[in-house]
Design a protein around this motif. Structure first.
Motif, mmCIF file in Angstrom:
data_model
loop_
_atom_site.group_PDB
_atom_site.id
_atom_site.type_symbol
_atom_site.label_atom_id
_atom_site.label_comp_id
_atom_site.label_asym_id
_atom_site.label_seq_id
_atom_site.Cartn_x
_atom_site.Cartn_y
_atom_site.Cartn_z
ATOM 1 N N GLN A 168 -51.424 -19.856 13.143
ATOM 2 C CA GLN A 168 -50.199 -19.094 13.027
ATOM 3 C C GLN A 168 -49.252 -19.454 14.162
ATOM 4 O OE1 GLN A 168 -48.934 -17.604 10.700
ATOM 5 N NE2 GLN A 168 -49.871 -15.695 10.066
ATOM 6 N N VAL A 169 -47.988 -19.464 13.863
ATOM 7 C CA VAL A 169 -46.942 -19.778 14.840
ATOM 8 C C VAL A 169 -45.881 -18.690 14.754
ATOM 9 C CG1 VAL A 169 -45.168 -21.414 15.524
ATOM 10 C CG2 VAL A 169 -47.362 -22.255 14.656
ATOM 11 N N GLN A 170 -45.521 -18.139 15.892
ATOM 12 C CA GLN A 170 -44.435 -17.166 15.949
ATOM 13 C C GLN A 170 -43.274 -17.795 16.720
ATOM 14 O OE1 GLN A 170 -47.707 -15.908 17.127
ATOM 15 N NE2 GLN A 170 -48.041 -15.614 14.939
ATOM 16 N N LEU A 171 -42.068 -17.607 16.214
ATOM 17 C CA LEU A 171 -40.887 -18.245 16.779
ATOM 18 C C LEU A 171 -39.835 -17.199 17.128
ATOM 19 C CD1 LEU A 171 -40.579 -21.074 14.114
ATOM 20 C CD2 LEU A 171 -41.658 -21.255 16.353
ATOM 21 N N VAL A 172 -39.206 -17.375 18.280
ATOM 22 C CA VAL A 172 -38.139 -16.469 18.699
ATOM 23 C C VAL A 172 -36.968 -17.299 19.207
ATOM 24 C CG1 VAL A 172 -37.454 -14.616 20.256
ATOM 25 C CG2 VAL A 172 -39.775 -14.659 19.325
ATOM 26 N N GLU A 173 -35.829 -17.153 18.545
ATOM 27 C CA GLU A 173 -34.624 -17.873 18.958
ATOM 28 C C GLU A 173 -33.830 -17.046 19.974
ATOM 29 O OE1 GLU A 173 -34.982 -18.576 14.404
ATOM 30 O OE2 GLU A 173 -35.235 -16.937 15.851
ATOM 31 N N SER A 174 -33.096 -17.737 20.800
ATOM 32 C CA SER A 174 -32.192 -17.078 21.750
ATOM 33 C C SER A 174 -31.086 -18.052 22.132
ATOM 34 C CB SER A 174 -32.953 -16.607 22.998
ATOM 35 O OG SER A 174 -33.515 -17.699 23.675
ATOM 36 N N GLY A 175 -30.069 -17.535 22.798
ATOM 37 C CA GLY A 175 -29.012 -18.388 23.305
ATOM 38 C C GLY A 175 -27.712 -18.336 22.536
ATOM 39 N N GLY A 176 -27.697 -17.615 21.423
ATOM 40 C CA GLY A 176 -26.465 -17.522 20.661
ATOM 41 C C GLY A 176 -25.414 -16.685 21.389
ATOM 42 N N GLY A 177 -24.217 -16.690 20.842
ATOM 43 C CA GLY A 177 -23.143 -15.905 21.439
ATOM 44 C C GLY A 177 -21.803 -16.239 20.840
ATOM 45 N N LEU A 178 -20.771 -15.696 21.480
ATOM 46 C CA LEU A 178 -19.388 -15.925 21.072
ATOM 47 C C LEU A 178 -18.744 -16.897 22.054
ATOM 48 C CD1 LEU A 178 -16.802 -15.282 19.478
ATOM 49 C CD2 LEU A 178 -16.501 -13.296 20.987
ATOM 50 N N VAL A 179 -18.272 -18.023 21.544
ATOM 51 C CA VAL A 179 -17.625 -19.020 22.390
ATOM 52 C C VAL A 179 -16.334 -19.495 21.721
ATOM 53 C CG1 VAL A 179 -19.797 -19.823 23.396
ATOM 54 C CG2 VAL A 179 -18.909 -20.921 21.329
ATOM 55 N N GLN A 180 -15.567 -20.256 22.465
ATOM 56 C CA GLN A 180 -14.345 -20.824 21.915
ATOM 57 C C GLN A 180 -14.602 -22.252 21.436
ATOM 58 O OE1 GLN A 180 -11.351 -20.441 24.981
ATOM 59 N NE2 GLN A 180 -10.858 -18.357 24.341
ATOM 60 N N ALA A 181 -13.750 -22.694 20.532
ATOM 61 C CA ALA A 181 -13.860 -24.068 20.045
ATOM 62 C C ALA A 181 -13.799 -25.041 21.220
ATOM 63 C CB ALA A 181 -12.735 -24.358 19.059
ATOM 64 N N GLY A 182 -14.684 -26.017 21.187
ATOM 65 C CA GLY A 182 -14.768 -26.988 22.273
ATOM 66 C C GLY A 182 -15.823 -26.663 23.308
ATOM 67 N N ASP A 183 -16.310 -25.441 23.317
ATOM 68 C CA ASP A 183 -17.331 -25.027 24.276
ATOM 69 C C ASP A 183 -18.709 -25.535 23.863
ATOM 70 O OD1 ASP A 183 -16.025 -21.718 25.173
ATOM 71 O OD2 ASP A 183 -15.434 -23.755 25.790
ATOM 72 N N SER A 184 -19.684 -25.264 24.728
ATOM 73 C CA SER A 184 -21.066 -25.660 24.480
ATOM 74 C C SER A 184 -21.984 -24.447 24.535
ATOM 75 C CB SER A 184 -21.522 -26.675 25.534
ATOM 76 O OG SER A 184 -20.749 -27.850 25.501
ATOM 77 N N LEU A 185 -23.099 -24.553 23.844
ATOM 78 C CA LEU A 185 -24.165 -23.559 23.886
ATOM 79 C C LEU A 185 -25.486 -24.295 23.785
ATOM 80 C CD1 LEU A 185 -23.242 -20.576 21.496
ATOM 81 C CD2 LEU A 185 -23.588 -20.447 23.967
ATOM 82 N N ARG A 186 -26.526 -23.691 24.353
ATOM 83 C CA ARG A 186 -27.868 -24.212 24.158
ATOM 84 C C ARG A 186 -28.725 -23.115 23.552
ATOM 85 N NH1 ARG A 186 -32.354 -26.392 28.504
ATOM 86 N NH2 ARG A 186 -32.489 -24.143 28.923
ATOM 87 N N LEU A 187 -29.245 -23.398 22.379
ATOM 88 C CA LEU A 187 -30.164 -22.480 21.721
ATOM 89 C C LEU A 187 -31.599 -22.838 22.081
ATOM 90 C CD1 LEU A 187 -28.614 -22.246 18.140
ATOM 91 C CD2 LEU A 187 -28.018 -20.967 20.210
ATOM 92 N N SER A 188 -32.426 -21.813 22.183
ATOM 93 C CA SER A 188 -33.838 -22.005 22.481
ATOM 94 C C SER A 188 -34.679 -21.418 21.358
ATOM 95 C CB SER A 188 -34.219 -21.325 23.789
ATOM 96 O OG SER A 188 -33.477 -21.849 24.868
ATOM 97 N N CYS A 189 -35.792 -22.056 21.116
ATOM 98 C CA CYS A 189 -36.768 -21.577 20.141
ATOM 99 C C CYS A 189 -38.108 -21.537 20.865
ATOM 100 C CB CYS A 189 -36.827 -22.507 18.946
ATOM 101 S SG CYS A 189 -38.109 -22.116 17.743
ATOM 102 N N ALA A 190 -38.490 -20.340 21.286
ATOM 103 C CA ALA A 190 -39.747 -20.166 22.014
ATOM 104 C C ALA A 190 -40.854 -19.832 21.041
ATOM 105 C CB ALA A 190 -39.589 -19.055 23.044
ATOM 106 N N ALA A 191 -41.976 -20.505 21.210
ATOM 107 C CA ALA A 191 -43.062 -20.358 20.244
ATOM 108 C C ALA A 191 -44.326 -19.830 20.903
ATOM 109 C CB ALA A 191 -43.364 -21.694 19.590
ATOM 110 N N SER A 192 -45.083 -19.114 20.129
ATOM 111 C CA SER A 192 -46.426 -18.722 20.541
ATOM 112 C C SER A 192 -47.392 -19.172 19.462
ATOM 113 C CB SER A 192 -46.518 -17.211 20.746
ATOM 114 O OG SER A 192 -46.208 -16.522 19.550
ATOM 115 N N GLY A 193 -48.625 -19.344 19.850
ATOM 116 C CA GLY A 193 -49.602 -19.873 18.913
ATOM 117 C C GLY A 193 -50.180 -21.158 19.453
ATOM 118 N N PRO A 194 -51.461 -21.326 19.331
ATOM 119 C CA PRO A 194 -52.152 -22.458 19.982
ATOM 120 C C PRO A 194 -51.842 -23.815 19.374
ATOM 121 C CG PRO A 194 -53.666 -21.230 18.606
ATOM 122 C CD PRO A 194 -52.399 -20.456 18.621
#
Length: 125
Positions: A1-27
């Motif tokens: 089994q794998v559990q996934l949790v995303e983070s890093g989203g938000g409100l930005v302006q055109a031209g900006d940058s964001l980094r999304l993360s996907c943290a996982a648990s499970g062996p």
């Protein structure tokens, strides 16, 4: 089994940058290919393929609309997959989901067995 949790989203302006993360648990996460998909406003499913990375990290593929702007990577020591999003556009506004599958990478969401809950990215023009 794998559990996934995303983070890093938000409100930005055109031209900006964001980094999304996907943290996982499970062996067995290190054995999975991971994909990012998005669901734009008004769409009824996360059918827009963003990027995918192989279990080893050596193979990556991108959707045509993000190629050259987004970069997917993974840190096995942290059990986390990232997508660096640069030069964001209003059309990138969506809920972004990460998903995992055993075996080879795929551009098809139906091939992925495990999904996170999503993170909202809103790009104002």
């Amino acid at each position: 089994q794998v559990q996934l949790v995303e983070s890093g989203g938000g409100l930005v302006q055109a031209g900006d940058s964001l980094r999304l993360s996907c943290a996982a648990s499970g062996p067995t996460f290190s054995s999975t290919a991971v994909g990012w998909f998005r669901q734009a406003p008004g769409k009824d499913s996360a059918s827009d393929f963003v990027a995918t990375i192989s279990a080893s990290g050596a193979v990556t593929y991108y959707g045509d609309s993000v190629k050259g702007r987004f970069t997917i990577s993974r840190d096995k020591t942290k059990n986390t997959v990232y997508v660096q999003m640069n030069s964001l556009k209003a059309d990138d506004t969506a809920v972004y989901y990460c998903a995992a599958k055993y075996g080879l990478t795929s551009r098809r969401g139906d091939d992925y067995a495990y999904w996170g809950q999503g993170t909202q990215v809103t790009v104002s023009s």
